[in-house]
Design an enzyme around this catalytic site. Structure first.
Site, PDB file in Angstrom:
ATOM      1  N   TYR B 440       0.913  -0.947  -0.085  1.00 54.20           N
ATOM      2  CA  TYR B 440      -0.095  -0.287  -0.096  1.00 54.20           C
ATOM      3  C   TYR B 440       0.489   1.377  -0.157  1.00 54.20           C
ATOM      4  CZ  TYR B 440      -0.046  -0.301   5.198  1.00 54.20           C
ATOM      5  OH  TYR B 440      -0.476  -0.183   6.878  1.00 54.20           O
ATOM      6  N   GLU B 441       0.054   2.063  -0.393  1.00 50.35           N
ATOM      7  CA  GLU B 441       0.566   4.053  -0.747  1.00 50.35           C
ATOM      8  C   GLU B 441       1.875   3.366  -1.889  1.00 50.35           C
ATOM      9  OE1 GLU B 441      -0.820   5.752   1.517  1.00 50.35           O
ATOM     10  OE2 GLU B 441      -1.423   4.587   3.129  1.00 50.35           O
ATOM     11  N   GLY B 442       1.710   2.698  -2.761  1.00 50.40           N
ATOM     12  CA  GLY B 442       2.130   2.978  -3.362  1.00 50.40           C
ATOM     13  C   GLY B 442       3.169   1.535  -3.663  1.00 50.40           C
TER      14      GLY B 442
END
Lengths: 597, 597
Positions: B440-442
């Site tokens: 997550y978050e890229g």
């Protein structure tokens, strides 16, 4: 949704073109394994795997096994029916001698199809997998009567088998085990103790379960020298082979595991259970190692199998999922974004998994072939050499292919972004299932120590020399071939690092054994990379020969050469890193007080 | 059972001795952060983490969150009470400016205690963690009225916040998002669309939830240039700050995830929900990046936090579990076997995790300090330099510490043998929880591309030059120090590989961008190893200085030197491997047809 197609074309390439299975048709059972027969058998195994086993994989994970209050256990829905189809197809006895109801075909072929089945449903196929190990132990160490009583029903799949080794306080160090066996006047024993982590330990898929149990006979020496192996059937078996009274072995609990939820991993309580000694008193560990060695090959195979299954789903997702644009301009201008397979980082990931899987398949089948030669060759020198190579390959196949198999499953999951973390996509299951293979049948650190501490020095290093010679000869023999040079050069460089590290142990681990322990895992992986590279060398050679011969599998063969090159460029350089770590020795590893950690 | 003690001594060493936080007391908020104050705050955070958050970690994983038929969601037992204690302690506003109800202390300190809380209970601490990101975005881009209306209640923890970015068909490529916003006469908007993977998306722990939502205003351009950011409160807020009617945003489902079961990851359906624009129309991505950048540091911190927690349980188990004997003779002759911490392979594993954790802690706090300087320094040149360094460090901290954090959790689990696979021991949870941080978050491949494709070349490479100079200067400045030479020499060698690889991209990726993509992940990790090595260099220097000054922490400081040496011997050599892979380029990576995978 995950997808799976058995990689039959690749299996046939390895068996026919790389290993040249036909060359071995002097071995019992091999004459029957003609290319046509192999194609038919792998095709049939593919069908069973894709159509019967695979559809139950995700549902089996989500449902898990249920233990009822009476200690009985129900596997996930559909498992029994699928298992019955497996048995009806004769898969459980594929490589068992015909006199015990098997088909006597090569173990190599058993391994080839075993990969598909583990890819398709590892938790399910472990039920008969455990039976295979138990059968092997009875065939090697059991009495004729034991063989007659138990083996045919196990080979047909009517009965299943288990291995009862671990206890709550001991797994790696079985010398500490406490389960005890009390001799009875009739020659049998009464077994009492608790065993844990028993795969396929209790279920309703077969009419009987034959537990193979390690225990200590009353008055036996402490430690590993006082351990014996026993047959403890779930239901006692009458002289006529009929199934009789329930024995004193019950499932106390099902373990709550990270994965392989479809397999009933049990706490088994033996309470005055009737047991029958296999082989000699106090020689249980030797008998157990027959199971263990076969099981370790099977676990290495699981690492490959999950890696392959995870790869296929990741590749399929990468072709379908559109997100972002290629750095070199739109590749699907008609869509809002390109499929993510256009991105070099995505491809790099897929190539990395693929390059390990294909070489891993060759490694696994090469090792299985050594097992066949070691057990079946009429020539003693050939048997010994194969057994030597097998002894080295076993811990490496287990340790390296399960470490890499897990890593690959994680990388395949990564392709899915956040969706990979959601159970419905099935990628989490692959990661969770693959994780166990690094732990059971000897945690991978134990494999590394087996390799460095036991296998390297055995018989004056005869086995490891044989392996080095195989690889060195390959490089030497193909020295003049310019097309192979990029491959052989990289392999030779890796072999040099491996040999230098081996020498380093010889020089530095005698006086200071911790130097061996501190480098063991790196050594196992260094060895693994070199073997995988060697397999790529053999595969590239075979591909070049087939291309030259005008073989019609043009794309397949050219892709082999590309993937081999990727491995040489990206994986082989690992050997220098591993060597540097090994040569760092144990000083900084051992310096801290235990309390400081 | 897992164990956890917050590593306060190490945090204080990094803050006081390595980073010299006192030097920065010209920055707002830093003057209050005296060594005494830091010790008091970290001690109090340790108590909360160990005694309140940690006891709910395993139970929270096993219970998970429950969605009721009316769409309401209940987190695991005890979470609300623990969250209330967190808020009462003022932790949610530690580094928020005092005018908005915070304490205005350094973000560096917020990060230091954030590690403990994520170690103790990652799923729980994510609830306020998301609030922090939402607060940051409102403070930077919101109107004064928005700040007054929302921020104080979010800082106190009375209300929480979320980030609504991802949709089923797009995550990485937000340009494709479909959620739409229709302008209303009163200046508000009506938002409609489905968002997925919304952490802390619905729960009953706070009186209101302030969703920050990306959507496209009717008629806005396609792609990333038409995206705006909105505040969508769960309950509408009256002019007097009172909580009013339920808004049209509901939890459609809770995702079935591999881990962080204690956090309610929701599908959120926006159905004509009232939303308020933050900042300018169509400038939503810029506003969102305020949240994202902070979130990426927070996720890198999670990688470290889980690695530390897993390490502690593994070390404790390794001291307790007896199995086998040391290669150098029995170490616990009174017992049946030695504790497994005597084995070099076990220690090598623990040292590896430890050497990454301690350097990772320094890396994380160093990066947080850059953020403080970039936001608070009165000197523009200092701000710019810190912001440059921060821009490079952010993707590396996120990508490298989450990859390594996961790998470390897996290795810590490995110490437990088969017991590591059983959920009750808690090691499976660490692995499952750590896994999300890579996604997550890229996803980490996106971090690598951000580094290589965006950050390297920005402003003519000014930022990366600044980082190289920092590291190069450290080596140069300490050139004459013989005690430091083994460290600086290894760091310098790593830096050379890093600079050579950077040059390789400059020369080879312009004409052929896939060369950048094919090497991006290796480059990110190469950079990461060099930074971790640099942190070890700074730590070793600080330790030597303190030893010379007669500091009483003798064992602690000597262990620093040993662990630094372990890192130089075993981790730094990775740079050559990464460089070799980068220089292999994209040819074999891109050669296959997409259909061939």
């Amino acid at each position: 949704m995950p997808v799976y197609k058995a990689p039959v074309e690749d299996t046939l390439f390895v068996l026919n073109d790389v290993l040249g299975l036909e060359k071995y048709n002097n071995l019992p059972g091999f004459a029957d394994a003609t290319p046509d027969m192999i194609e038919a058998i792998t095709g049939e195994a593919a069908r069973l795997s894709e159509e019967v086993l695979f559809p139950l994989n995700l549902s089996g994970d989500q449902e898990g096994c249920t233990r009822h209050d009476d200690g009985s256990v129900t596997p996930p829905k559909g498992f029994k029916q699928a298992y019955d189809q497996y048995c009806e197809g004769g898969w459980s006895g594929l490589s068992v001698p015909e006199e015990f109801g098997g088909q006597g075909l090569p173990y190599t072929l058993h391994s080839a199809v075993g990969e598909y089945m583990s890819s398709a449903n590892m938790a399910l196929i472990m039920y008969p997998g455990l039976t295979n190990g138990a059968v092997a132990a009875i065939l090697v160490h059991g009495s004729d009567a034991q063989k007659t009583t138990y083996v045919p029903n196990m080979v047909s799949g009517k009965w299943s088998g288990t291995m009862n080794l671990t206890e709550p306080h001991c797994g790696t160090d079985l010398g500490m085990l406490r389960t005890r066996a009390v001799p009875q006047p009739d020659g049998s024993y009464r077994i009492t103790g608790q065993k844990i982590f028993i795969s396929a330990g209790e279920h309703d898929m077969t009419e009987n379960i034959i537990h193979l149990v390690l225990a200590r006979i009353e008055g036996a020496p402490e430690g590993t020298k006082g351990i014996s192996l026993f047959i403890v059937p779930k239901f006692l078996v009458g002289a006529d082979g009929s199934v009789g009274a329930r024995n004193g072995v019950t499932c106390g609990a099902i373990e709550h595991k990270m994965g392989i939820h479809g397999n009933a991993t049990c706490v088994l309580n033996h309470d005055d259970a009737v047991g029958y000694l296999i082989g000699a008193e106090n020689r249980g560990l030797a008998a157990m190692f027959v199971m263990m060695n076969e099981a370790r090959l099977g676990v290495g195979l699981q690492g490959l199998a999950i890696s392959e299954a995870a790869y296929q789903s990741a590749a399929s997702y990468a072709r379908d999922r559109v997100q972002g644009r290629s750095l070199t301009g739109p590749k699907a201008p008609d869509k809002k974004a390109d499929p993510i397979i256009v991105h070099a980082d995505v491809r790099r990931t897929l190539m990395q998994i693929r390059s390990v899987n294909e070489a891993g398949r060759a490694f696994m089948l090469y090792t299985a072939l050594q097992s066949d030669i070691a057990h079946r060759s009429p020539d003693e020198a050939e048997r010994q050499k194969a057994d030597d190579i097998l002894s080295i390959m076993t811990p490496i196949l287990k340790g390296v292919m399960t470490d890499r198999g897990f890593e690959n499953a994680v990388q395949a999951q990564q392709m899915f972004g956040g969706h990979g973390y959601i159970e419905e996509h099935g990628m989490s299951q692959y990661v969770r299932d693959a994780r166990i293979a690094m732990l059971y049948e000897g945690a991978n650190g134990v494999q590394a120590m087996d390799l460095v501490g036991r296998k390297l020095a055995a018989n004056g290093g005869r086995a490891v020399m044989a392996v080095f010679k195989e690889i060195g000869d390959f490089c030497e023999d193909n020295r003049g071939d310019e097309r192979l040079a990029p491959y052989t050069k990289a392999i030779k460089k890796g072999l040099n690092d491996l040999q230098a590290s081996t020498m380093w142990f010889m020089s530095n681990a005698m006086a200071k054994p911790d130097n061996a322990g501190a480098g063991a895992t790196d050594y196992m992986h260094l060895f693994g990379v070199v073997i995988l590279g060697f397999m790529w060398g053999k595969s590239a050679k075979a591909a070049l020969e087939r291309i030259e011969a005008g073989d019609s599998r043009t794309d397949f063969l050219n892709n082999k050469l590309v993937t081999a090159m990727f491995f040489m460029e990206r994986l082989m350089p690992e050997t220098a890193l591993r060597k540097a770590r090994i040569e760092a020795g144990a000083d900084s590893v051992m310096a801290l007080d235990a309390a400081a950690f």
